[in-house]
Design a protein around this motif. Sequence first.
Motif, PDB file in Angstrom:
ATOM      1  N   TYR A  13       0.813  -1.164   0.113  1.00  0.00           N
ATOM      2  CA  TYR A  13      -0.029   0.088   0.050  1.00  0.00           C
ATOM      3  C   TYR A  13       0.860   1.323   0.023  1.00  0.00           C
ATOM      4  O   TYR A  13       2.111   1.262   0.628  1.00  0.00           O
ATOM      5  CB  TYR A  13      -1.074  -0.027   1.207  1.00  0.00           C
ATOM      6  CG  TYR A  13      -2.005  -1.064   1.208  1.00  0.00           C
ATOM      7  CD1 TYR A  13      -2.923  -1.086   0.370  1.00  0.00           C
ATOM      8  CD2 TYR A  13      -1.865  -2.152   2.333  1.00  0.00           C
ATOM      9  CE1 TYR A  13      -3.753  -2.078   0.437  1.00  0.00           C
ATOM     10  CE2 TYR A  13      -2.738  -3.084   2.229  1.00  0.00           C
ATOM     11  CZ  TYR A  13      -3.873  -3.007   1.360  1.00  0.00           C
ATOM     12  OH  TYR A  13      -4.635  -4.027   1.538  1.00  0.00           O
ATOM     13  N   ALA A  14       0.380   2.261  -0.700  1.00  0.00           N
ATOM     14  CA  ALA A  14       1.045   3.589  -0.472  1.00  0.00           C
ATOM     15  C   ALA A  14       0.859   4.274   0.510  1.00  0.00           C
ATOM     16  O   ALA A  14      -0.350   4.280   1.174  1.00  0.00           O
ATOM     17  CB  ALA A  14       0.541   4.386  -1.690  1.00  0.00           C
ATOM     18  N   THR A  20       3.955   0.336   2.303  1.00  0.00           N
ATOM     19  CA  THR A  20       3.884  -0.424   3.273  1.00  0.00           C
ATOM     20  C   THR A  20       3.894  -1.938   2.750  1.00  0.00           C
ATOM     21  O   THR A  20       2.836  -2.211   1.845  1.00  0.00           O
ATOM     22  CB  THR A  20       2.450  -0.341   4.094  1.00  0.00           C
ATOM     23  OG1 THR A  20       2.594   1.196   4.544  1.00  0.00           O
ATOM     24  CG2 THR A  20       2.442  -1.321   5.246  1.00  0.00           C
ATOM     25  N   PRO A  41      -1.454  -9.670  15.617  1.00  0.00           N
ATOM     26  CA  PRO A  41      -1.366  -7.959  16.133  1.00  0.00           C
ATOM     27  C   PRO A  41      -2.145  -6.982  15.128  1.00  0.00           C
ATOM     28  O   PRO A  41      -2.027  -7.546  13.587  1.00  0.00           O
ATOM     29  CB  PRO A  41      -0.041  -7.634  16.241  1.00  0.00           C
ATOM     30  CG  PRO A  41       0.782  -8.821  16.104  1.00  0.00           C
ATOM     31  CD  PRO A  41       0.307  -9.776  15.617  1.00  0.00           C
ATOM     32  N   GLY A  43      -2.312  -4.746  12.172  1.00  0.00           N
ATOM     33  CA  GLY A  43      -1.599  -4.135  11.323  1.00  0.00           C
ATOM     34  C   GLY A  43      -0.736  -5.234  10.653  1.00  0.00           C
ATOM     35  O   GLY A  43       0.068  -5.091   9.976  1.00  0.00           O
ATOM     36  N   GLY A  45      -1.738  -7.939   8.753  1.00  0.00           N
ATOM     37  CA  GLY A  45      -2.162  -8.094   7.386  1.00  0.00           C
ATOM     38  C   GLY A  45      -3.300  -8.851   7.212  1.00  0.00           C
ATOM     39  O   GLY A  45      -3.644  -9.527   6.309  1.00  0.00           O
ATOM     40  N   LYS A  46      -4.031  -9.410   8.537  1.00  0.00           N
ATOM     41  CA  LYS A  46      -5.125 -10.011   8.436  1.00  0.00           C
ATOM     42  C   LYS A  46      -6.215  -9.555   7.485  1.00  0.00           C
ATOM     43  O   LYS A  46      -6.634 -10.289   6.850  1.00  0.00           O
ATOM     44  CB  LYS A  46      -5.723  -9.958  10.105  1.00  0.00           C
ATOM     45  CG  LYS A  46      -4.865 -10.448  11.076  1.00  0.00           C
ATOM     46  CD  LYS A  46      -5.599 -10.746  12.377  1.00  0.00           C
ATOM     47  CE  LYS A  46      -5.916  -9.411  12.948  1.00  0.00           C
ATOM     48  NZ  LYS A  46      -4.971  -8.533  13.004  1.00  0.00           N
ATOM     49  N   SER A  47      -6.604  -8.207   7.725  1.00  0.00           N
ATOM     50  CA  SER A  47      -7.757  -7.725   6.794  1.00  0.00           C
ATOM     51  C   SER A  47      -7.351  -7.814   5.242  1.00  0.00           C
ATOM     52  O   SER A  47      -8.103  -8.177   4.368  1.00  0.00           O
ATOM     53  CB  SER A  47      -8.219  -6.296   7.071  1.00  0.00           C
ATOM     54  OG  SER A  47      -8.453  -6.128   8.273  1.00  0.00           O
ATOM     55  N   THR A  48      -6.078  -7.655   5.026  1.00  0.00           N
ATOM     56  CA  THR A  48      -5.521  -7.403   3.654  1.00  0.00           C
ATOM     57  C   THR A  48      -5.708  -9.126   3.077  1.00  0.00           C
ATOM     58  O   THR A  48      -6.046  -9.107   2.121  1.00  0.00           O
ATOM     59  CB  THR A  48      -4.074  -7.185   3.793  1.00  0.00           C
ATOM     60  OG1 THR A  48      -3.942  -5.706   4.158  1.00  0.00           O
ATOM     61  CG2 THR A  48      -3.494  -7.227   2.276  1.00  0.00           C
TER      62      THR A  48
HETATM   63  P1  ADP Z   1      -4.719  -6.215  10.231  1.00  0.00           P
HETATM   64  O1  ADP Z   1      -6.068  -6.725   9.659  1.00  0.00           O
HETATM   65  O2  ADP Z   1      -4.166  -7.347  10.804  1.00  0.00           O
HETATM   66  O3  ADP Z   1      -4.943  -4.815  11.459  1.00  0.00           O
HETATM   67  P2  ADP Z   1      -4.299  -4.817   7.821  1.00  0.00           P
HETATM   68  O4  ADP Z   1      -4.138  -5.960   6.722  1.00  0.00           O
HETATM   69  O5  ADP Z   1      -5.554  -3.772   8.054  1.00  0.00           O
HETATM   70  O6  ADP Z   1      -4.007  -5.519   9.186  1.00  0.00           O
HETATM   71  O7  ADP Z   1      -3.001  -3.987   7.506  1.00  0.00           O
HETATM   72  C1  ADP Z   1      -1.566  -4.281   7.127  1.00  0.00           C
HETATM   73  C2  ADP Z   1      -0.828  -3.200   6.803  1.00  0.00           C
HETATM   74  O8  ADP Z   1      -1.433  -2.625   5.679  1.00  0.00           O
HETATM   75  C3  ADP Z   1      -0.737  -2.092   7.843  1.00  0.00           C
HETATM   76  O9  ADP Z   1       0.277  -1.394   7.937  1.00  0.00           O
HETATM   77  C4  ADP Z   1      -1.924  -1.149   7.454  1.00  0.00           C
HETATM   78  O10 ADP Z   1      -1.674   0.003   7.847  1.00  0.00           O
HETATM   79  C5  ADP Z   1      -1.794  -1.196   5.935  1.00  0.00           C
HETATM   80  N1  ADP Z   1      -3.037  -0.834   5.008  1.00  0.00           N
HETATM   81  C6  ADP Z   1      -4.049  -1.831   4.977  1.00  0.00           C
HETATM   82  N2  ADP Z   1      -4.759  -1.244   4.252  1.00  0.00           N
HETATM   83  C7  ADP Z   1      -4.529  -0.254   3.579  1.00  0.00           C
HETATM   84  C8  ADP Z   1      -4.682   0.762   2.871  1.00  0.00           C
HETATM   85  N3  ADP Z   1      -5.969   0.849   2.100  1.00  0.00           N
HETATM   86  N4  ADP Z   1      -4.007   2.007   2.396  1.00  0.00           N
HETATM   87  C9  ADP Z   1      -2.996   1.769   3.075  1.00  0.00           C
HETATM   88  N5  ADP Z   1      -2.395   1.086   3.950  1.00  0.00           N
HETATM   89  C10 ADP Z   1      -3.063   0.053   4.159  1.00  0.00           C
END
Ligand code: ADP
Length: 237
Positions: A13-14, A20, A41, A43, A45-48
């Motif tokens: 991600y930007a 990131t 924890p 951040g 990457g779970k949601s990703t």
């Molecule tokens: P989790 O679900 O475990 O909290 P995420 O998958 O949301 O983790 O995020 C993983 C990393 O990617 C984090 O550093 C988060 O800030 C970054 N991130 C997630 N989604 C975006 C986005 N749409 N734009 C920029 N950074 C993102």
Amino acid sequence: EPLLQGRELLQLYAAPTGPTQALRGVDVTVVGGRISAITGPSGSGKSTLLALLALRERPAGGELRHRGTLVSGLSRRRLQQLRRREIGWVAQRPTHSLFPQLDARGQIEQMARLRGVTCDPLDVLAEVELTGRAAALPAVLSGGEQQRLAVAAASVGTPALLVADEPTAELDDDSAALVLRLLRARADAGSAVVLATHDARAMAAADTVLRLRHGVLTGSASDGRAHTSMIDGQGRI
Ligand code: ADP
Ligand code: ADP
């Protein structure tokens, strides 16, 4: 053949401070009939990972296959069709996966229409004890009711994949038990259920727990009856 197979999945991600790396080389296989929990924890990457598996985002690198077919080769139209028909999605904020203008009964009916299945909406609402709220719009439901409704709606028609981001985090024990029971019923009926969760109750209900750390899958400790399933750095969920 697995439902989904990810190899060396990478997501970037930007960010103001530079790119990131949200996922770094994740290998994962998703099969039907079980509940898998992805923990780690904030951040990590779970949601990703959930967004990639639910075909809502495309990976920046690596290879994702859906029933053996490379996702990168699918048309936008085909992807949308798969998302609607085969994938149940429960966003971290349940209202993000509900139609704001439809009452609870309408949510179930609309999802059945999108999926091309028939069901009795009151039966589905009964699974999460929301029959009495059938005529309520999402905005007037409590947080716990919204969550139960979002999970019930996403589960209509037993989708091949049912993905939920922290589905029990804000729920009291009774509501969490209803949600986990419904997820178990769909897994028993064949869905691959994948959760992102920190919740010990959800991890205990899962068949498999995978841990993410800084975008890397790591296999470690187990919770409840769940076990971590890592073979040569590859998660089978
Ligand atoms: P989790 O679900 O475990 O909290 P995420 O998958 O949301 O983790 O995020 C993983 C990393 O990617 C984090 O550093 C988060 O800030 C970054 N991130 C997630 N989604 C975006 C986005 N749409 N734009 C920029 N950074 C993102
Ligand atoms: P999108 O193309 O953004 O996924 P759609 O136009 O298919 O959205 O559907 C609109 C709304 O329907 C979504 O914002 C969501 O509330 C709900 N929805 C659609 N498909 C699903 C699904 N597979 N699981 C859960 N909710 C869904």
